[in-house]
Motif scaffolding. Sequence first.
Motif, PDB file in Angstrom:
ATOM      1  N   TYR A  25       4.320   8.959   7.824  1.00 32.32           N
ATOM      2  CA  TYR A  25       3.677  10.276   7.034  1.00 32.32           C
ATOM      3  C   TYR A  25       3.539   9.787   5.458  1.00 32.32           C
ATOM      4  O   TYR A  25       1.836  10.504   5.108  1.00 32.32           O
ATOM      5  N   CYS A  26       3.253   9.518   4.884  1.00 31.64           N
ATOM      6  CA  CYS A  26       3.159   8.937   3.951  1.00 31.64           C
ATOM      7  C   CYS A  26       1.704   7.972   3.704  1.00 31.64           C
ATOM      8  O   CYS A  26       0.419   8.805   2.983  1.00 31.64           O
ATOM      9  N   ALA A  27       1.952   7.526   4.798  1.00 23.93           N
ATOM     10  CA  ALA A  27       0.666   6.903   4.863  1.00 23.93           C
ATOM     11  C   ALA A  27      -1.005   7.440   5.525  1.00 23.93           C
ATOM     12  O   ALA A  27      -1.731   7.229   4.706  1.00 23.93           O
ATOM     13  N   ILE A  28      -0.268   8.622   6.303  1.00 26.22           N
ATOM     14  CA  ILE A  28      -1.383   8.823   6.850  1.00 26.22           C
ATOM     15  C   ILE A  28      -1.837  10.660   6.072  1.00 26.22           C
ATOM     16  O   ILE A  28      -3.217  10.732   5.560  1.00 26.22           O
ATOM     17  N   VAL A  29      -0.614  10.790   5.162  1.00 30.46           N
ATOM     18  CA  VAL A  29      -1.457  12.039   4.442  1.00 30.46           C
ATOM     19  C   VAL A  29      -0.930  11.947   3.161  1.00 30.46           C
ATOM     20  O   VAL A  29      -2.074  13.016   2.211  1.00 30.46           O
ATOM     21  N   ILE A  30      -1.028  11.187   1.843  1.00 35.50           N
ATOM     22  CA  ILE A  30      -1.164  10.927   0.720  1.00 35.50           C
ATOM     23  C   ILE A  30      -3.019  10.650   0.967  1.00 35.50           C
ATOM     24  O   ILE A  30      -3.151   9.633   1.320  1.00 35.50           O
ATOM     25  N   PRO A  31      -3.527  11.551   0.206  1.00 33.60           N
ATOM     26  CA  PRO A  31      -4.823  11.579  -0.165  1.00 33.60           C
ATOM     27  C   PRO A  31      -5.608   9.692  -0.921  1.00 33.60           C
ATOM     28  O   PRO A  31      -4.716   9.793  -1.838  1.00 33.60           O
ATOM     29  N   THR A  32      -6.521   9.358  -0.352  1.00 31.22           N
ATOM     30  CA  THR A  32      -6.374   7.671  -0.789  1.00 31.22           C
ATOM     31  C   THR A  32      -7.309   8.033  -2.324  1.00 31.22           C
ATOM     32  O   THR A  32      -7.419   7.571  -2.746  1.00 31.22           O
ATOM     33  N   GLU A  33      -8.186   9.426  -2.257  1.00 27.71           N
ATOM     34  CA  GLU A  33      -8.696  10.075  -3.590  1.00 27.71           C
ATOM     35  C   GLU A  33      -8.252  10.081  -4.461  1.00 27.71           C
ATOM     36  O   GLU A  33      -7.675   9.694  -6.274  1.00 27.71           O
ATOM     37  N   LEU A  34      -6.216  10.878  -4.401  1.00 30.52           N
ATOM     38  CA  LEU A  34      -5.365  11.170  -4.948  1.00 30.52           C
ATOM     39  C   LEU A  34      -4.645   9.806  -5.486  1.00 30.52           C
ATOM     40  O   LEU A  34      -4.955   9.651  -7.169  1.00 30.52           O
ATOM     41  N   VAL A  35      -4.673   8.902  -4.855  1.00 32.38           N
ATOM     42  CA  VAL A  35      -4.183   6.936  -5.550  1.00 32.38           C
ATOM     43  C   VAL A  35      -5.526   6.793  -6.064  1.00 32.38           C
ATOM     44  O   VAL A  35      -4.891   5.948  -7.378  1.00 32.38           O
ATOM     45  N   LYS A  36      -6.491   6.635  -5.483  1.00 37.46           N
ATOM     46  CA  LYS A  36      -8.069   6.160  -6.435  1.00 37.46           C
ATOM     47  C   LYS A  36      -7.555   6.779  -7.612  1.00 37.46           C
ATOM     48  O   LYS A  36      -7.731   6.388  -9.306  1.00 37.46           O
ATOM     49  N   GLU A  37      -7.617   8.055  -7.868  1.00 37.26           N
ATOM     50  CA  GLU A  37      -7.756   8.616  -9.065  1.00 37.26           C
ATOM     51  C   GLU A  37      -6.289   8.292 -10.700  1.00 37.26           C
ATOM     52  O   GLU A  37      -7.131   7.982 -11.508  1.00 37.26           O
TER      53      GLU A  37
ATOM     54  N   VAL B  41       0.884  -1.553  -0.335  1.00 38.69           N
ATOM     55  CA  VAL B  41       0.424   0.117  -0.329  1.00 38.69           C
ATOM     56  C   VAL B  41       0.844   1.151  -0.160  1.00 38.69           C
ATOM     57  O   VAL B  41       0.475   2.484  -0.836  1.00 38.69           O
ATOM     58  N   ILE B  42       2.008   1.141   0.830  1.00 38.61           N
ATOM     59  CA  ILE B  42       3.116   2.165   0.617  1.00 38.61           C
ATOM     60  C   ILE B  42       3.591   2.608  -0.638  1.00 38.61           C
ATOM     61  O   ILE B  42       3.413   3.442  -1.655  1.00 38.61           O
ATOM     62  N   MET B  43       4.140   1.334  -1.274  1.00 39.26           N
ATOM     63  CA  MET B  43       4.469   1.393  -2.725  1.00 39.26           C
ATOM     64  C   MET B  43       3.888   1.797  -3.421  1.00 39.26           C
ATOM     65  O   MET B  43       3.791   3.165  -4.123  1.00 39.26           O
ATOM     66  N   LEU B  44       1.982   1.598  -3.812  1.00 40.57           N
ATOM     67  CA  LEU B  44       1.514   2.248  -4.736  1.00 40.57           C
ATOM     68  C   LEU B  44       1.069   3.647  -4.162  1.00 40.57           C
ATOM     69  O   LEU B  44       1.300   4.004  -4.915  1.00 40.57           O
ATOM     70  N   SER B  45       0.943   4.297  -3.561  1.00 43.75           N
ATOM     71  CA  SER B  45       1.377   5.619  -2.667  1.00 43.75           C
ATOM     72  C   SER B  45       2.058   6.149  -3.451  1.00 43.75           C
ATOM     73  O   SER B  45       1.818   7.685  -3.206  1.00 43.75           O
ATOM     74  N   GLU B  46       2.994   6.047  -2.833  1.00 44.38           N
ATOM     75  CA  GLU B  46       4.183   6.604  -3.560  1.00 44.38           C
ATOM     76  C   GLU B  46       3.906   6.562  -4.920  1.00 44.38           C
ATOM     77  O   GLU B  46       4.712   7.617  -5.349  1.00 44.38           O
ATOM     78  N   LEU B  47       4.378   5.521  -5.395  1.00 46.37           N
ATOM     79  CA  LEU B  47       4.140   5.736  -7.170  1.00 46.37           C
ATOM     80  C   LEU B  47       3.138   6.767  -7.384  1.00 46.37           C
ATOM     81  O   LEU B  47       2.989   7.163  -8.539  1.00 46.37           O
ATOM     82  N   ALA B  48       1.929   7.067  -7.029  1.00 47.41           N
ATOM     83  CA  ALA B  48       0.335   7.615  -7.541  1.00 47.41           C
ATOM     84  C   ALA B  48       1.393   9.153  -7.038  1.00 47.41           C
ATOM     85  O   ALA B  48       0.788  10.181  -7.870  1.00 47.41           O
ATOM     86  N   LEU B  49       1.171   9.453  -5.992  1.00 50.83           N
ATOM     87  CA  LEU B  49       1.714  10.933  -5.282  1.00 50.83           C
ATOM     88  C   LEU B  49       3.277  11.743  -6.826  1.00 50.83           C
ATOM     89  O   LEU B  49       2.680  12.484  -7.198  1.00 50.83           O
TER      90      LEU B  49
END
Length: 467
Positions: free
Chosen positions: A410-422, A61-69
Amino acid sequence: MENNNLNTKQQFGSNFGFLMAAVGSAVGLGNLWGFPYKMGANGGFAFLILYLILVVFVGYVIMLSELALGRKTGKGVVGAFTDLSKKYRFIGWMSAIAPWLILSFYCMLGGYCMKYALANLGDVFGAGWGVAGADSGAYFGAFTSNMVETSIYSLVFVALTVLIVLGGVKGGIEKFTSIAMPALFVMLVITIIRSVTLPGAAAGLEFMFKPDWSAFQGTGWITVLAVAGGQMFFSLSLGMSIMVAYGSYLPKEQNMERSALIIPFADTLVAIMAGLATMPAVFAMGQTPGAGPGLLFITLQTVFGAMGGFGPFFGFLFYFLVFIAAITSSISLLEGITAVAVDTAAEKGKTIHRNKLIAALGISIAITSVLVSIDGLGANGFPQFFGQGCWLDAIDLVSEGILMPLAACYCAIVIPTELVKEEVTLNGNQFRTQKFYDFCIKFIAPIMMVIVLLGQMDGFFGLGMFG
Ligand code: PFF
């Protein structure tokens, strides 16, 4: 020839190239060295199971969040977090300083691998510059405390790293890793075949795969969890600007969810394969698996020395393999901070050439890696910091032990899930793991990371909180 001007956006040429670069970043000393020795020292099978759980519930999940950001903002980690909010800029800086610190010892260790590959090659030819049957511990001690020799190897490794990154994302990193990673896989398979066919190898397999939970007794599970968690962040190159930068070079049409699954899968596969390449050989040659950091250069060199005729050949193959894995990771570390430097220069409206920034960063890393090299793993009598035995450990404490898990938290907390979904659902792709992602990123990842952070600090500072 790639245009390396500030204003031209770097981009991967193909999804395969991106995957090789990202897997190349993830697969490194952490897999081939850290994983086997930490597993060896922390209960074997019990460690393996916890590690797998962490990769699935936290790493993915962190991998996906970072790539998406990265892809969403198109920026390196500092600019990316600043785009989310100015108050998050400091998270970006934490993630950018860590790789710079890590490069100082990573390049030294990469240099060690080059030395050992060459020494084993020397033995293949019976040349005077081989290990020549010397005691592995004494040989290692003599080499690591030799300030000039270790510095030279470190500098060569830094130079190679800089040269590849100078080639650009597509022409340098992607091109190199697209050849190096498949080659590494083949070399690893050959090494495994040799290791598991040695007489007595079964004990190593048993150590890895036979259920044994004794390491979890009392508060032992917290220690194992902390070690496995730290290892997972390091191994997956998380919390360190790389996956954000690589995400920013990823064309919009690529399926991000699939990549975020493939990278941890491949990384974990290689870590287990590294266990298979080393543990059976260690047991077969009567060595101990929990030898700690000495596993790679002392225990394994002893193993190659004891193998007889083909030992040096397998030694060469193995250390060359580790060297390749190390360099595909060090180029990503340098690229992560280059992306930050490029953005920061652009923010100020400066038109600095990307290559000049890389050269400047290269010089700074050359200096720090020479400093870490001359410390000689603490053997050369320099003052030590934070209660650690050598500069490598002190730098590792700050970067891997504190900055990285904090930044990932912090990545887990502050990267909006909406951004990842988009980002995941661009081009009509389905977000198949969305429910799983939402749950893990909200609950499991932050809790796990706090435990990991506490456990890491406890281990490093010797507080004894967990027995
Ligand atoms: N993941 C690499 C390894 O396992 O050795 C090391 C590494 C590379 C850590 C890149 C962090 C990073 F950003």
